[in-house]
Scaffold this active site. Structure first.
Site, PDB file in Angstrom:
ATOM      1  N   HIS A 148      74.663  52.657  24.099  1.00  0.00           N
ATOM      2  CA  HIS A 148      75.449  52.443  22.885  1.00  0.00           C
ATOM      3  C   HIS A 148      74.558  52.052  21.725  1.00  0.00           C
ATOM      4  O   HIS A 148      73.418  51.638  21.910  1.00  0.00           O
ATOM      5  CB  HIS A 148      76.540  51.382  23.089  1.00  0.00           C
ATOM      6  CG  HIS A 148      76.047  50.009  23.421  1.00  0.00           C
ATOM      7  ND1 HIS A 148      75.891  49.565  24.718  1.00  0.00           N
ATOM      8  CD2 HIS A 148      75.667  48.971  22.636  1.00  0.00           C
ATOM      9  CE1 HIS A 148      75.443  48.322  24.698  1.00  0.00           C
ATOM     10  NE2 HIS A 148      75.287  47.929  23.454  1.00  0.00           N
TER      11      HIS A 148
ATOM     12  N   HIS B 277      71.696  46.496  17.306  1.00  0.00           N
ATOM     13  CA  HIS B 277      70.752  46.854  18.379  1.00  0.00           C
ATOM     14  C   HIS B 277      71.090  48.216  18.962  1.00  0.00           C
ATOM     15  O   HIS B 277      72.168  48.760  18.726  1.00  0.00           O
ATOM     16  CB  HIS B 277      70.699  45.786  19.484  1.00  0.00           C
ATOM     17  CG  HIS B 277      71.960  45.619  20.288  1.00  0.00           C
ATOM     18  ND1 HIS B 277      72.924  44.668  19.989  1.00  0.00           N
ATOM     19  CD2 HIS B 277      72.426  46.265  21.386  1.00  0.00           C
ATOM     20  CE1 HIS B 277      73.905  44.749  20.876  1.00  0.00           C
ATOM     21  NE2 HIS B 277      73.633  45.716  21.728  1.00  0.00           N
TER      22      HIS B 277
ATOM     23  N   GLU C 129      68.239  46.532  23.696  1.00  0.00           N
ATOM     24  CA  GLU C 129      68.839  46.008  24.921  1.00  0.00           C
ATOM     25  C   GLU C 129      68.582  47.013  26.029  1.00  0.00           C
ATOM     26  O   GLU C 129      68.706  48.223  25.818  1.00  0.00           O
ATOM     27  CB  GLU C 129      70.356  45.834  24.712  1.00  0.00           C
ATOM     28  CG  GLU C 129      71.088  45.284  25.933  1.00  0.00           C
ATOM     29  CD  GLU C 129      72.592  45.120  25.732  1.00  0.00           C
ATOM     30  OE1 GLU C 129      73.140  45.750  24.798  1.00  0.00           O
ATOM     31  OE2 GLU C 129      73.221  44.364  26.497  1.00  0.00           O
TER      32      GLU C 129
END
Lengths: 134, 134
Positions: A7, A79, A130
């Site tokens: 994502h 992020h 991440e």
């Protein structure tokens, strides 16, 4: 090592307005809002055919995105999340390359119930990364 | 309306260092650098299973990413590109919703040889959005 882009997370101050932007203006499919008190955010998923955009709004006094929104009142990309097969192997490879893993280096359970780590933006082209075990 | 996330563009000052980060540290497949003088950038594609990351470095004096890099010397996420089936229909829908299309509103031929438009970040959660006709 990295696999799919799981994502792109966009931090926003006004989740309803952001939801309208993606649903009504851009015509995407969006989820209902989901409160994640353990993570200090409320999230709406924008479901694209090949990946997701996660709209994140702060929840509670200690939200991890509060400082970002103070610096970026219009919101902005917070992020990128890449999938890895084995998060401990990924961490050890990154440490061996001299990259900085945030926190104490131990994976935490992320917003999707899977182990995650965050990497220092200065080591990754100015981008908070991440890693999520797929 | 929007379809796939075509790419995430990350602007960087040092394309070789950014390529090493994605190829060697993160273990992704990366392309050779491609100079696009008409667009004022040199680009390296990071090929993920479901989408692409485009690393962009400035080319020439008038590069459109020069100001961004002056503000973000470590680099950073520059824009998101969503695919649309019909860019003129997309533009007209966006205009009808009150969203601002950058430039004169006419699509240009983008870095992939397809018609593109850019949308105002203030209307899209603080994110510069590119639309590309798929």
């Amino acid at each position: 090592m990295i696999g799919r882009l799981n994502h792109v997370a966009i931090a926003v101050s006004d989740l309803e307005a952001a939801t309208r932007t993606y649903r009504d203006t851009l015509g995407a499919r969006v989820s209902a809002p989901l409160s994640l008190p353990d993570h200090g955010v409320v999230t709406v998923f924008v479901e694209l055919p090949n990946t997701k955009i996660e709209l994140l709004a702060p929840l509670g006094e200690e939200s991890p995105i509060a400082k970002f929104l103070a610096r970026n009142p219009d919101g902005g990309i917070h992020h990128l999340c890449y999938e890895v097969d084995d998060i401990l192997a990924a961490r050890d490879r990154l440490a061996g390359e001299g990259a900085r893993v945030l926190g104490n280096g131990e994976p935490k359970i992320g917003a999707h119930g899977k182990p995650v780590l965050f990497l220092h933006p200065k080591d990754f082209c100015g981008t908070l990364v991440e890693l999520e075990e797929a």
